[in-house]
Design an enzyme around this catalytic site. Structure first.
Site, PDB file in Angstrom:
ATOM      1  N   ASP A   1     -87.674  -6.750  19.961  1.00  0.00           N
ATOM      2  CA  ASP A   1     -88.594  -5.605  19.928  1.00  0.00           C
ATOM      3  C   ASP A   1     -89.772  -5.959  19.028  1.00  0.00           C
ATOM      4  OD1 ASP A   1     -87.057  -3.186  21.190  1.00  0.00           O
ATOM      5  OD2 ASP A   1     -85.606  -4.079  19.833  1.00  0.00           O
TER       6      ASP A   1
ATOM      7  N   ARG B   1     -89.822  -7.257  14.794  1.00  0.00           N
ATOM      8  CA  ARG B   1     -88.656  -7.987  14.266  1.00  0.00           C
ATOM      9  C   ARG B   1     -89.047  -9.303  13.609  1.00  0.00           C
ATOM     10  NH1 ARG B   1     -86.341  -3.229  14.676  1.00  0.00           N
ATOM     11  NH2 ARG B   1     -85.681  -2.670  16.766  1.00  0.00           N
TER      12      ARG B   1
ATOM     13  N   ARG C   1     -95.621   4.916  17.782  1.00  0.00           N
ATOM     14  CA  ARG C   1     -95.272   3.813  18.685  1.00  0.00           C
ATOM     15  C   ARG C   1     -95.913   4.013  20.065  1.00  0.00           C
ATOM     16  NH1 ARG C   1     -89.037   3.948  18.827  1.00  0.00           N
ATOM     17  NH2 ARG C   1     -89.297   2.067  20.094  1.00  0.00           N
TER      18      ARG C   1
ATOM     19  N   LYS D   1     -91.456   0.878  28.212  1.00  0.00           N
ATOM     20  CA  LYS D   1     -90.318   1.716  27.855  1.00  0.00           C
ATOM     21  C   LYS D   1     -90.831   3.067  27.375  1.00  0.00           C
ATOM     22  CE  LYS D   1     -89.953  -0.336  23.192  1.00  0.00           C
ATOM     23  NZ  LYS D   1     -89.190  -1.237  22.308  1.00  0.00           N
ATOM     24  N   HIS D   2     -90.065   4.145  27.458  1.00  0.00           N
ATOM     25  CA  HIS D   2     -88.666   4.255  27.867  1.00  0.00           C
ATOM     26  C   HIS D   2     -88.638   5.149  29.102  1.00  0.00           C
ATOM     27  CE1 HIS D   2     -88.952   3.646  23.488  1.00  0.00           C
ATOM     28  NE2 HIS D   2     -87.821   2.946  23.577  1.00  0.00           N
TER      29      HIS D   2
ATOM     30  N   HIS E   1     -81.369   7.782  19.232  1.00  0.00           N
ATOM     31  CA  HIS E   1     -80.435   6.933  18.483  1.00  0.00           C
ATOM     32  C   HIS E   1     -79.267   7.772  17.964  1.00  0.00           C
ATOM     33  CE1 HIS E   1     -84.064   4.409  18.334  1.00  0.00           C
ATOM     34  NE2 HIS E   1     -83.236   3.394  18.194  1.00  0.00           N
TER      35      HIS E   1
ATOM     36  N   ASP F   1     -81.890   0.758  27.427  1.00  0.00           N
ATOM     37  CA  ASP F   1     -82.064   0.789  25.982  1.00  0.00           C
ATOM     38  C   ASP F   1     -80.686   0.448  25.387  1.00  0.00           C
ATOM     39  OD1 ASP F   1     -83.180   1.120  23.474  1.00  0.00           O
ATOM     40  OD2 ASP F   1     -84.022   3.092  23.893  1.00  0.00           O
TER      41      ASP F   1
END
Length: 604
Positions: free
Chosen positions: A139, A147, A208, A238-239, A251, A324
């Protein structure tokens, strides 16, 4: 097709040696691009065992900086969560088709190490009977989700790019970011976010997203897709079918999107249509319920009407569909971890990302085929899409990277300069009463920097107050830094007010300010102390509505170094403010009324 021997490249640190391995089909190319036609890819599939086919569908995390010699703590974590010691054992046991890198899994220490890890993974996979290269993903959205940190180049995130409004900048960021990922062996990036952030309370998307205007977001998404993919990295929008209008984080919960089908088509669909038109390689599903698109109560990840009926059939998409993370609560609320991967495949998914327990998920798919719930032909269909993507990305021709390649591409001066210039074009001046900005060294030389210091989102240096102070010092100001946090106490506020007495101006970094936030108390006390106060929203631009008495307010959209330094250059007049709000800011006391509309942005 040659079936006697297969050539593959075994990586060394600086070069590649050609070796022959018996037992597997040759990966002969159709042309000099290294792509294989479907007939040859199907021949590869026909030689796989059922267990190998199941493995190809999974993309899994694994702890450690090395494929064969991780640290003991990472070995322990792997044994506990996956039942293997390292990436090489993961591949040998489950024959996974993909591996995802995370910072917290210690996969991304530095560019050379990442390249070595990628090579180790490919070597381990190709050493297996009928071994195939692994599709390595991460990601790397930039902004608040990345990351791979410094010394790689980090760009402004989506909402900042949306504020800049330049598709050229968005494409450049994708192209450079993609080239650096590819140099480290990462060939699938879970970016760009195609969600339209129409809900200011959205806890998981927010900055984001490129913004709140579906057509503007669609243009930015298409530009980033072209940028990443021109660099030889698969982009992933995404998403799907759109996570922009929710107040629940998938999440930790199961969001429900109440858009009608017409609203979905108008608000959520355009960026995904644009991504598909731009030739997007992969699309990631959302663990959200959209009753208007599927009244069953299933999350989109497990919905055949959404993934096959809408994405495949109505939108005409035939690329790779990846879930995901299957460890997220949004996909686990209704079904057990054994049912989720099977239902995802039945819905139309190709890649199963990061299940919480790989043995449970892998065996569930295997048993579903053996028991007749899934056909082997259904698996073959998804494996063909995955192999097509691996072939397109050049993995079947040469999956390896070199340290020299890393040095030539990752974090080079021209890339870092491009990131700085792009960031300058994103900073947005929201308020400038009385012409307080730009701040002059002649009249406001000494500056107190206070504010929130959330953890560095992407391996940048941080903390934000320190970065802001250093940037001011570099421009000739005298900066004093005092971190006051996201919820400053009475004692901290008193300390800040005392420190403000001896300076010419105060710069405060605000972070997700709410009506009840003590950040408001801090700012109001500083204002009452009589010093000029400049505020910088280091995440959501919505902060400005909660602090109406601040005379100068800027929005940076993220607290990464590149955006904070750019904001200071704008604040000091070294760069002109040209960013414009990509989302509306509502009034704090009347949320149905707009305080600053999309497109608001002041100039000097």
């Amino acid at each position: 097709m040659h079936t006697s021997r297969r050539t593959l490249l075994a990586a060394t640190a600086g070069a590649a040696a050609v070796v022959a391995v018996g037992g597997g089909p040759a990966l002969a190319e159709d042309d000099d691009t290294g792509r294989l036609d479907d007939k040859r890819l199907r021949a590869l599939i026909s030689r796989m065992t059922l267990e190998e086919k199941v493995g190809q569908l999974f993309v899994m995390r694994v702890y450690g900086h090395s494929a064969t010699a991780p640290d003991q703590a990472d070995i322990d974590a792997n044994l506990k969560e996956i039942g293997v010691r390292d990436a090489a054992e993961l591949i040998a046991k489950y024959r996974v088709g993909g591996i995802i890198y995370f910072g917290w899994a210690h996969n991304t220490r530095d560019p050379h190490q990442i390249a070595d890890l990628s090579n180790g993974i490919q070597k381990a996979s190709l050493a297996q009977p009928r071994g195939l290269p692994v599709l390595i993903s991460t990601d790397q959205e930039h902004g608040i989700v990345a990351r791979v940190g410094r010394p790689a180049t980090l760009f402004p995130g989506a909402m900042a790019l949306g504020a800049g409004g330049s598709r050229t900048d968005a494409r450049t960021a994708g192209r450079i970011g993609g080239a650096e990922l590819r140099a480290m062996g990462v060939r699938q990036d879970y970016a760009p976010v195609a969600d339209v952030n129409v809900n200011p309370a959205n806890p998981v998307i927010g900055v984001r997203s490129f913004g709140a205007d579906p057509q503007a977001v669609a243009g930015m998404v298409a530009a980033q897709v072209k940028g990443y993919q021109s660099a030889g990295v698969a982009a992933t929008s995404k998403h799907f079918p759109g996570h922009g209008d929710t107040e629940t984080d998938s999440h930790y919960g199961f969001p429900v999107i109440e858009h009608t089908e017409a609203q979905w088509a108008e608000l959520d669909a355009p960026p995904f249509r644009a991504a598909i038109a731009a030739g997007i390689d992969s699309i990631m599903t959302a663990h959200i319920m959209v009753p208007a698109l599927d009244p069953s109560g299933d999350p989109a990840t497990l919905s055949r009407p959404i993934l096959t009926g809408i994405l495949r059939e109505r939108l005409g998409y035939d690329g790779v569909v990846v879930t995901d993370s299957l460890g997220m609560e949004g996909v686990r609320t209704k079904y057990g971890d054994d049912r989720v991967p099977v239902l995802a495949l039945k819905a139309g998914v190709d890649q199963l990302l990061n299940p919480p327990k790989l043995d449970v998920a892998w065996n569930a798919v295997l048993q579903a085929v053996r028991g007749g719930e899934l056909t082997e032909a259904r698996l073959d269909e998804s494996i063909l899409r995955v192999l097509r993507l691996k072939a397109k990305l050049g993995l079947l021709k040469d999956p390896y990277v070199t340290r020299r390649g890393v040095d030539r591409v990752v974090g080079i001066p021209s890339h870092l300069k491009a990131a700085d210039r792009i960031a300058e074009r994103t900073t947005t001046l929201l308020v400038n009463s009385g012409g307080l900005l730009p701040l002059s060294r002649r009249t406001h030389r000494s500056v107190l920097v206070v504010g929130a210091d959330p953890a560095s989102p992407s391996g940048t240096t941080g903390p934000p107050t320190t970065v802001l102070g250093a940037a001011l010092t570099e421009l000739g100001f005298t900066a004093t830094v005092l971190s006051t946090g996201t919820a400053p106490t009475e004692a901290t506020i008193a300390k800040a007010v005392a420190a403000a007495q001896g300076v010419d101006a105060v710069l405060v970094g605000t972070y997700n300010v709410t009506a009840a936030s003590s950040q408001r108390t801090l700012v109001n006390r500083l204002l009452a102390a009589g010093r000029p106060v400049v505020a910088l929203a280091i995440r959501n631009p919505y902060d400005v509505a909660q602090l109406p008495d601040v005379k100068a307010y800027l929005a940076a959209y993220s607290w990464t170094d590149v955006e904070l330094r750019a904001a200071v250059r704008v604040l000091a007049g070294r760069a002109d403010p040209v960013g414009e709000l990509p989302v509306p800011v509502q009034k704090a006391d009347k949320p149905k009324e707009v305080l600053y509309p999309v497109g608001h942005g002041l100039r000097y």
